[in-house]
Design a protein around this motif. Structure first.
Motif, PDB file in Angstrom:
ATOM      1  N   VAL A 223     125.091 -50.232 -51.364  1.00  0.00           N
ATOM      2  CA  VAL A 223     125.354 -49.218 -51.356  1.00  0.00           C
ATOM      3  C   VAL A 223     124.567 -48.794 -52.695  1.00  0.00           C
ATOM      4  O   VAL A 223     124.507 -48.871 -53.729  1.00  0.00           O
ATOM      5  CB  VAL A 223     127.220 -49.117 -51.413  1.00  0.00           C
ATOM      6  N   ALA A 224     123.747 -47.511 -52.279  1.00  0.00           N
ATOM      7  CA  ALA A 224     123.017 -46.943 -52.466  1.00  0.00           C
ATOM      8  C   ALA A 224     123.949 -45.458 -53.500  1.00  0.00           C
ATOM      9  O   ALA A 224     123.688 -44.550 -51.915  1.00  0.00           O
ATOM     10  CB  ALA A 224     121.389 -46.746 -51.955  1.00  0.00           C
ATOM     11  N   ILE A 225     124.044 -45.170 -54.460  1.00  0.00           N
ATOM     12  CA  ILE A 225     124.564 -44.011 -54.581  1.00  0.00           C
ATOM     13  C   ILE A 225     123.422 -43.462 -55.460  1.00  0.00           C
ATOM     14  O   ILE A 225     122.857 -43.547 -56.973  1.00  0.00           O
ATOM     15  CB  ILE A 225     125.722 -44.936 -56.053  1.00  0.00           C
ATOM     16  N   GLY A 226     123.137 -42.051 -54.658  1.00  0.00           N
ATOM     17  CA  GLY A 226     122.594 -41.044 -55.366  1.00  0.00           C
ATOM     18  C   GLY A 226     123.261 -39.893 -55.973  1.00  0.00           C
ATOM     19  O   GLY A 226     124.296 -39.832 -57.003  1.00  0.00           O
ATOM     20  N   ARG A 227     123.333 -38.814 -55.829  1.00  0.00           N
ATOM     21  CA  ARG A 227     123.609 -37.939 -56.399  1.00  0.00           C
ATOM     22  C   ARG A 227     125.220 -36.917 -56.022  1.00  0.00           C
ATOM     23  O   ARG A 227     125.186 -36.497 -54.845  1.00  0.00           O
ATOM     24  CB  ARG A 227     122.514 -36.785 -57.092  1.00  0.00           C
ATOM     25  N   LEU A 261     120.361 -42.808 -58.057  1.00  0.00           N
ATOM     26  CA  LEU A 261     119.359 -43.288 -57.864  1.00  0.00           C
ATOM     27  C   LEU A 261     119.145 -41.249 -57.644  1.00  0.00           C
ATOM     28  O   LEU A 261     120.096 -40.254 -56.976  1.00  0.00           O
ATOM     29  CB  LEU A 261     119.539 -43.760 -56.431  1.00  0.00           C
ATOM     30  N   PRO A 262     117.753 -41.225 -57.573  1.00  0.00           N
ATOM     31  CA  PRO A 262     117.132 -39.798 -57.832  1.00  0.00           C
ATOM     32  C   PRO A 262     117.204 -39.210 -55.633  1.00  0.00           C
ATOM     33  O   PRO A 262     115.857 -38.881 -55.746  1.00  0.00           O
ATOM     34  CB  PRO A 262     115.915 -40.049 -58.065  1.00  0.00           C
ATOM     35  N   PHE A 263     118.372 -38.959 -56.129  1.00  0.00           N
ATOM     36  CA  PHE A 263     118.356 -38.217 -54.445  1.00  0.00           C
ATOM     37  C   PHE A 263     119.758 -37.487 -53.987  1.00  0.00           C
ATOM     38  O   PHE A 263     120.435 -37.803 -54.755  1.00  0.00           O
ATOM     39  CB  PHE A 263     118.032 -39.149 -53.202  1.00  0.00           C
ATOM     40  N   ASN A 269     114.730 -34.538 -55.405  1.00  0.00           N
ATOM     41  CA  ASN A 269     116.085 -35.474 -53.764  1.00  0.00           C
ATOM     42  C   ASN A 269     114.734 -36.024 -53.077  1.00  0.00           C
ATOM     43  O   ASN A 269     113.586 -35.961 -52.225  1.00  0.00           O
ATOM     44  CB  ASN A 269     116.111 -34.056 -52.926  1.00  0.00           C
ATOM     45  N   ALA A 270     114.243 -37.663 -53.793  1.00  0.00           N
ATOM     46  CA  ALA A 270     113.658 -38.431 -53.327  1.00  0.00           C
ATOM     47  C   ALA A 270     113.618 -38.344 -51.536  1.00  0.00           C
ATOM     48  O   ALA A 270     114.648 -39.162 -51.806  1.00  0.00           O
ATOM     49  CB  ALA A 270     113.682 -39.617 -53.956  1.00  0.00           C
ATOM     50  N   ALA A 271     112.731 -38.643 -51.455  1.00  0.00           N
ATOM     51  CA  ALA A 271     112.572 -39.034 -49.434  1.00  0.00           C
ATOM     52  C   ALA A 271     112.527 -40.505 -49.530  1.00  0.00           C
ATOM     53  O   ALA A 271     112.436 -41.326 -49.729  1.00  0.00           O
ATOM     54  CB  ALA A 271     111.422 -38.868 -49.088  1.00  0.00           C
ATOM     55  N   LEU A 272     114.017 -40.907 -48.172  1.00  0.00           N
ATOM     56  CA  LEU A 272     114.142 -42.036 -47.715  1.00  0.00           C
ATOM     57  C   LEU A 272     114.183 -41.921 -46.085  1.00  0.00           C
ATOM     58  O   LEU A 272     114.608 -41.308 -45.757  1.00  0.00           O
ATOM     59  CB  LEU A 272     115.435 -42.107 -48.462  1.00  0.00           C
ATOM     60  N   PRO A 273     113.961 -42.716 -45.329  1.00  0.00           N
ATOM     61  CA  PRO A 273     113.587 -43.072 -43.999  1.00  0.00           C
ATOM     62  C   PRO A 273     114.515 -43.389 -43.919  1.00  0.00           C
ATOM     63  O   PRO A 273     115.563 -44.123 -44.636  1.00  0.00           O
ATOM     64  CB  PRO A 273     112.439 -44.209 -44.261  1.00  0.00           C
ATOM     65  N   THR A 284     118.439 -55.643 -60.369  1.00  0.00           N
ATOM     66  CA  THR A 284     117.623 -54.703 -61.623  1.00  0.00           C
ATOM     67  C   THR A 284     117.635 -53.239 -60.731  1.00  0.00           C
ATOM     68  O   THR A 284     116.537 -52.309 -62.084  1.00  0.00           O
ATOM     69  CB  THR A 284     115.902 -55.262 -60.561  1.00  0.00           C
ATOM     70  N   GLY A 285     118.216 -52.925 -60.086  1.00  0.00           N
ATOM     71  CA  GLY A 285     119.271 -51.345 -59.940  1.00  0.00           C
ATOM     72  C   GLY A 285     118.116 -51.202 -58.943  1.00  0.00           C
ATOM     73  O   GLY A 285     117.379 -50.114 -59.186  1.00  0.00           O
ATOM     74  N   GLU A 286     116.964 -51.460 -58.485  1.00  0.00           N
ATOM     75  CA  GLU A 286     115.466 -50.829 -57.501  1.00  0.00           C
ATOM     76  C   GLU A 286     116.209 -50.877 -55.673  1.00  0.00           C
ATOM     77  O   GLU A 286     117.123 -51.535 -55.667  1.00  0.00           O
ATOM     78  CB  GLU A 286     114.620 -51.718 -57.697  1.00  0.00           C
ATOM     79  N   LEU A 287     115.138 -49.670 -55.609  1.00  0.00           N
ATOM     80  CA  LEU A 287     115.703 -49.820 -53.938  1.00  0.00           C
ATOM     81  C   LEU A 287     114.204 -49.502 -53.663  1.00  0.00           C
ATOM     82  O   LEU A 287     113.345 -48.906 -54.077  1.00  0.00           O
ATOM     83  CB  LEU A 287     116.311 -48.061 -53.257  1.00  0.00           C
TER      84      LEU A 287
END
Length: 290
Positions: A223-227, A261-263, A269-273, A284-287
């Motif tokens: 799970v990647a959690i944005g704003r 994460l910055p979306f 709102n960083a673009a994500l495919p 490390t906290g990286e996506l």
């Protein structure tokens, strides 16, 4: 197929009625400044209650853009609500040349329905929000659509280990209402990237509990959690914070989780495919997009 300068893009309003024409025009100008041809019709200002026109008219907008052999991408005007209504009595024309489909929030319904058909899109700024993005975020969007690699996004690790799987970014509320419908993509082994806005903590709890009860949450790899913006509890109420809810409903799954994460809404709102391979590193906290 990567976009290139000179390609034709069409503007579609499948959801809420347009509230800010200036913001829309600023977003269109950014795409045109990058060399793209952007076609917009006056249908874009139609309204029917809180919707950008009646369902049949909005379906026609979308179908016309999707079936246009010259069009290479669809830029969604804004979110709000209404995209899900178009999926009733709808089939994507799979004989048409696939288009880039770019937006977020309510556009989740269209992005996920396309992913269900094996067609990738971009969860990223709408035309009415694009001009508010920082330069690096705008550059990231254009790098993605032109087929260039993008750097990883950095967040805060909550649960360690590493997940590799199909990335499914979404607005949590909209995605939850697709569960069990014919338009829900397969979430097995996926990295679920979630964000939301103006939902009280108990509502976020209810949404995630629904995912748990359907068994869908047990199938995902990370799970990647944005704003989660404007999701504070009502003043003076007895409530968990939204972070406490997210931790309670997610961290016992024993899968990698990265937060902040910055979306999402109300900020970068960083673009994500959507529907492409990604790596979520809970250490490390990286996506990263593969």
């Amino acid at each position: 197929m990567p976009l290139k300068s000179g390609d034709l893009l069409r503007v579609v309003a499948p959801s809420g009625r347009l509230r800010n024409r200036t913001a829309l025009d600023r977003g269109i100008e950014i795409w045109r400044d990058r060399g793209y041809r952007v076609e917009v019709t006056e249908e874009i200002v139609a309204s029917w209650g809180y919707l950008a026109g009646k369902d049949a008219a909005r379906r026609k907008q979308l179908a016309t853009a999707w079936s246009d052999p010259e069009c290479r991408g669809i830029l969604y005007a804004r979110g709000g609500y209404g995209g899900m209504r178009l999926l009733e009595h709808w089939q994507w024309d799979l004989a048409a040349v696939p288009k880039w489909s770019i937006g977020f929030s309510d556009i989740t319904a269209l992005l996920w329905s396309l992913s269900h058909q094996g067609i990738a899109g971009i969860h990223g700024p709408l035309l009415t929000t694009l001009a508010d993005e920082p330069d690096w975020s705008i550059d990231r969007l254009f790098q993605l659509v032109s087929g260039q690699p993008v750097p990883p996004l950095q967040g805060d690790p909550w649960v360690g280990n590493v997940a590799y799987g199909k990335l499914l970014p979404c607005n949590l509320t909209v995605a939850t209402h697709l569960l069990g419908t014919p338009w829900q993509p397969d979430v097995t082994g996926a990295i679920l990237a979630i964000e939301d806005v103006t939902e009280a903590p108990y509502r976020i709890d209810r949404l995630l509990t629904h995912w748990r009860l359907t068994g869908a949450l047990a199938k995902i790899a990370g799970v990647a959690i944005g704003r989660f913006s404007q999701c504070d509890p009502p003043e003076g109420s007895s409530s968990f914070t939204v972070e406490e809810v997210l931790r309670d409903r997610l961290t016992d799954l024993d899968i990698p989780i990265v937060a902040n994460l910055p979306f999402g809404h109300d900020g970068c709102n960083a673009a994500l495919p959507v529907g492409v391979a990604a790596i979520l590193d809970g250490n490390t906290g990286e996506l990263s997009i593969v």
